[in-house]
Scaffold this active site. Structure first.
Site, PDB file in Angstrom:
ATOM      1  N   ASP A 138     -14.277  11.196  46.920  1.00 45.07           N
ATOM      2  CA  ASP A 138     -13.554  12.426  46.673  1.00 45.07           C
ATOM      3  C   ASP A 138     -14.520  13.424  46.037  1.00 45.07           C
ATOM      4  O   ASP A 138     -15.287  13.054  45.154  1.00 45.07           O
ATOM      5  CB  ASP A 138     -12.397  12.150  45.689  1.00 45.07           C
ATOM      6  CG  ASP A 138     -11.081  12.690  46.194  1.00 45.07           C
ATOM      7  OD1 ASP A 138     -10.993  13.917  46.370  1.00 45.07           O
ATOM      8  OD2 ASP A 138     -10.149  11.889  46.402  1.00 45.07           O
ATOM      9  N   ASP A 240     -11.474  17.922  47.935  1.00 44.45           N
ATOM     10  CA  ASP A 240     -10.193  18.151  47.265  1.00 44.45           C
ATOM     11  C   ASP A 240      -9.933  19.639  47.045  1.00 44.45           C
ATOM     12  O   ASP A 240     -10.807  20.351  46.541  1.00 44.45           O
ATOM     13  CB  ASP A 240     -10.256  17.442  45.902  1.00 44.45           C
ATOM     14  CG  ASP A 240      -8.993  17.613  45.092  1.00 44.45           C
ATOM     15  OD1 ASP A 240      -7.998  16.964  45.446  1.00 44.45           O
ATOM     16  OD2 ASP A 240      -9.005  18.385  44.121  1.00 44.45           O
ATOM     17  N   GLU A 294      -9.219  18.926  52.468  1.00 45.45           N
ATOM     18  CA  GLU A 294      -7.800  19.060  52.133  1.00 45.45           C
ATOM     19  C   GLU A 294      -7.512  20.546  52.317  1.00 45.45           C
ATOM     20  O   GLU A 294      -7.855  21.367  51.480  1.00 45.45           O
ATOM     21  CB  GLU A 294      -7.553  18.617  50.685  1.00 45.45           C
ATOM     22  CG  GLU A 294      -6.077  18.458  50.403  1.00 45.45           C
ATOM     23  CD  GLU A 294      -5.747  18.328  48.922  1.00 45.45           C
ATOM     24  OE1 GLU A 294      -4.700  17.759  48.620  1.00 45.45           O
ATOM     25  OE2 GLU A 294      -6.510  18.808  48.070  1.00 45.45           O
ATOM     26  N   HIS A 368      -2.173   9.433  47.877  1.00 49.59           N
ATOM     27  CA  HIS A 368      -1.838   9.395  46.447  1.00 49.59           C
ATOM     28  C   HIS A 368      -1.013  10.602  45.994  1.00 49.59           C
ATOM     29  O   HIS A 368      -0.573  10.637  44.854  1.00 49.59           O
ATOM     30  CB  HIS A 368      -3.137   9.322  45.650  1.00 49.59           C
ATOM     31  CG  HIS A 368      -3.941  10.571  45.820  1.00 49.59           C
ATOM     32  ND1 HIS A 368      -4.529  10.911  47.024  1.00 49.59           N
ATOM     33  CD2 HIS A 368      -4.193  11.595  44.976  1.00 49.59           C
ATOM     34  CE1 HIS A 368      -5.122  12.077  46.897  1.00 49.59           C
ATOM     35  NE2 HIS A 368      -4.940  12.517  45.665  1.00 49.59           N
ATOM     36  N   ASP A 369      -0.867  11.602  46.856  1.00 50.40           N
ATOM     37  CA  ASP A 369      -0.047  12.775  46.512  1.00 50.40           C
ATOM     38  C   ASP A 369       1.337  12.702  47.135  1.00 50.40           C
ATOM     39  O   ASP A 369       2.112  13.658  47.053  1.00 50.40           O
ATOM     40  CB  ASP A 369      -0.727  14.064  46.998  1.00 50.40           C
ATOM     41  CG  ASP A 369      -1.979  14.376  46.218  1.00 50.40           C
ATOM     42  OD1 ASP A 369      -2.056  13.973  45.038  1.00 50.40           O
ATOM     43  OD2 ASP A 369      -2.878  15.008  46.787  1.00 50.40           O
TER      44      ASP A 369
END
Ligand code: GLC
Ligand code: CA
Length: 593
Positions: A138, A240, A294, A368-369
């Site tokens: 990430d 991210d 993202e 994870h979101d």
């Protein structure tokens, strides 16, 4: 004549030598990278990869402190290999005070204490590479932690050399123009700082100050840090919140056209794509690695990141499908009437079509979101959880775009559905709860909605076996283990050839075998069908038909226009398919025509 020849040959020779030297240098780092396994010459490996996402905090705790760690992942390398996946994406493992579980980084070149050491990281990377699994890290650079040395210095004085690494609004100019914050109790992205008598910008929590990308020195720091990890041999980055990195620093009031759509506004910074091109030129183009953005925004905005002619990034997530079915102007509140399935299918069709012309997309139903895919898009009741899990895995692995698959979904983990706010850990939930509370809103209704949509549902510890804490670790886990671990766990499913886990493995193998599932054209079939997601994938004369029943009742699908005379079942989630055009609840069928 001879002299002329020599003179013209010399520079060519020099260039050849130079090229050779460069090649050697890249080969050296590339040797430490995992082997490239693209089976189609000329196509980059990442188009064919199946990615498995590991949330390190929740995967495996090796030392009993209740927090997953790198040694824990190392102890499960063979399990990850057994899934057949090609690449792992690790959520942030850098030093962090964990206000947002690692998405608030206080030191980009060190490992989070709870997760281990740099030696552990090197061993983990080697462990994956030895098993021919690539590793994505990430990259969280829209913001850092307020505990980062840069910010600590910046907030101490306007004369700090790091002051310009962040965005400030001097208080002598009055109140800053309103900006929405995603994780702030007041919903305000400007936070007053006394020592400098100015406000700093934080699109996320106040402990996550936004970095000032408009400052070239800051960008060089980021590129240097990226090289540090790439030189270690990692295989790429997941960028991210990257769409937010460029800001209009004239700080005009929010333009009316973006009314209510702050995400779209934040993803429209003036120099965003200049920065991506610079990053590509200065860093990414020098390595054989891949990137996924993202990327908030509509097709036009997202496409800019991945259009190969623009030389920016490789793949993008988009949000339109995953954010579908929430009530407007409310935080992730699921519509009690459910969601418009036909419209949802068309969102996939629209993006898949766009990426078939240019760029490359991704397919995911969870991360994870997000909550667990089984609860949100399938059915987690005891009766249907098995079929629905398999059906959703079939979807992810038969669509066009690189498949991103979230840990735990391979065994059908489901939402934990906390009753009380105290059971939650996530800053997103806690700050939004505070907002509802401050406005005198209906907290009970809020918590009911969160049982479906909140992020902690997708972050509970991995369920390895039917022993205390599901085999996650000896200590009290940082987040409660889903009590269904007694029946939903890896050990039980390893033994059962018909388990969700073994179905997932089969589906991964099918995708690997069938180039059609990767590169084939995508066409919706029976688009208006309110229960069944049906589509064909076709490549070079081969057609694969995928039929997925997303509902708990039998349903018919209209496939009259297709030639079924040679139809053969490649995989299905029921022992015997009844009839091709009539699907059982949550049935999945993959057929070659
Ligand atoms: C991204 C991450 C999310 C995080 C946020 C702020 O959306 O995926 O987990 O909270 O950025 O970094
Ligand atoms: Ca631990």
């Amino acid at each position: 004549m001879r002299l002329v020849l020599q003179l013209t040959l010399l520079p060519i020779l020099a260039i050849a030598l130079l090229l050779g030297a460069c090649k050697q240098a890249t080969q050296k780092t590339d040797q430490s990278r995992a082997k490239t396994s693209a089976r189609t010459s000329g196509e980059p490996w990442w188009k064919e990869a199946v990615v498995y996402q590991i949330y390190p905090r929740s995967f495996k705790d090796s030392n009993g402190d209740g927090v997953g760690d790198l040694q824990g992942i190392i102890s499960k390398l063979d399990y990850v290999k057994s899934l057949g996946i090609d690449m792992v994406w690790l959520n942030p493992i850098y030093a962090s005070p964990n206000k947002d579980n690692g998405y608030d980084i206080s030191d980009y070149q060190n490992i989070m204490k709870e997760f281990g050491t740099m030696q552990d990281f090197d061993a983990l990377l080697k462990g994956f590479h030895d098993r021919e699994i690539k590793v994505f890290m990430d990259l969280v650079v829209n913001h850092c932690s307020s505990e980062h040395a840069w910010f600590k210095s910046a907030r101490s004085s306007r004369n700090s050399p790091y002051y310009k690494y962040f965005h400030w609004w001097p208080a002598e100019k009055g109140k800053p123009p309103y900006r929405w914050s995603i994780f702030d109790e007041k919903g305000d992205a400007w936070e007053y700082n006394k020592a400098t008598n100015s406000y700093y910008l934080h699109y996320f929590a106040d402990a996550q100050p936004d970095l000032n990308w408009e400052n070239p020195q800051l960008r060089q720091e980021i590129y240097k840090m990226m090289r540090f990890w790439l030189d270690k041999g990692i295989d790429g980055f997941r960028l991210d919140a990257i769409a937010f990195c460029s800001k209009d620093t004239t700080w005009q009031p929010l333009p009316a056209e973006y009314n209510g759509q702050w995400g779209m506004y934040y993803a429209s910074g003036p120099y965003l794509h200049d920065y991506m091109q610079e990053m590509n030129r200065e860093v990414l183009s020098k390595y054989n690695v891949a990137t996924v953005a993202e990327a908030m925004g509509d097709v036009e905005r997202v496409m800019k990141f991945v259009d190969p002619d623009r030389k920016e990034l490789n793949m993008a997530y988009y949000f339109e499908a995953i954010d579908f079915g929430y009530l407007p102007n409310e935080y992730k509140m699921p519509n009690p009437k459910g969601y418009d399935f036909v419209a949802w299918k068309k969102i996939y069709a629209k993006w898949t079509e766009a990426f078939s012309k240019k760029g490359w997309g991704t397919i995911y139903l969870a991360n994870h979101d997000q909550p667990r895919m089984l609860t949100r898009w399938g059915n987690d009741s005891p009766e249907f959880r098995d079929a629905a899990s398999k059906m959703l895995s079939t979807f992810i692995l038969s669509m066009r775009g690189t498949a991103f698959y979230y840990y735990g979904d391979e065994i059908g983990m489901s939402n934990i559905k906390f009753d009380k706010v105290e059971e939650y850990n996530d800053i997103e939930l806690l700050t939004n709860y505070a907002q509802v509370k401050a406005k005198g809103g209906d907290l009970k209704r809020f918590l009911e909605g969160m049982k479906i949509s909140s992020r902690d549902n997708g972050r509970t510890p991995m369920q390895w076996e039917n022993s205390e804490n599901g085999g996650f670790g000896a200590g009290k886990p940082w987040l409660k283990v889903n009590p269904n671990y007694t029946s939903v766990n890896v050990a039980a499913q390893e033994k059962d050839p018909k388990s969700v886990l073994n179905y997932f493995r089969k589906m991964v193998q099918l995708r690997k075998k069938e180039r059609t599932l990767i590169y084939g054209d995508f066409t919706l079939v029976d688009a208006e069908n309110p229960s069944i997601f049906a589509y064909t994938r076709s490549l070079e004369g081969r057609t694969i038909l995928v039929l997925l029943n997303f509902k708990a009742v039998e349903a018919k699908v209209n496939i009259d226009g297709l030639d079924l005379s040679k139809a053969k079942v490649l995989l299905g989630n029921y022992p015997d398919a009844k009839a091709i055009n009539q699907l059982k609840p949550y049935e999945a069928l993959v057929l070659s025509l």
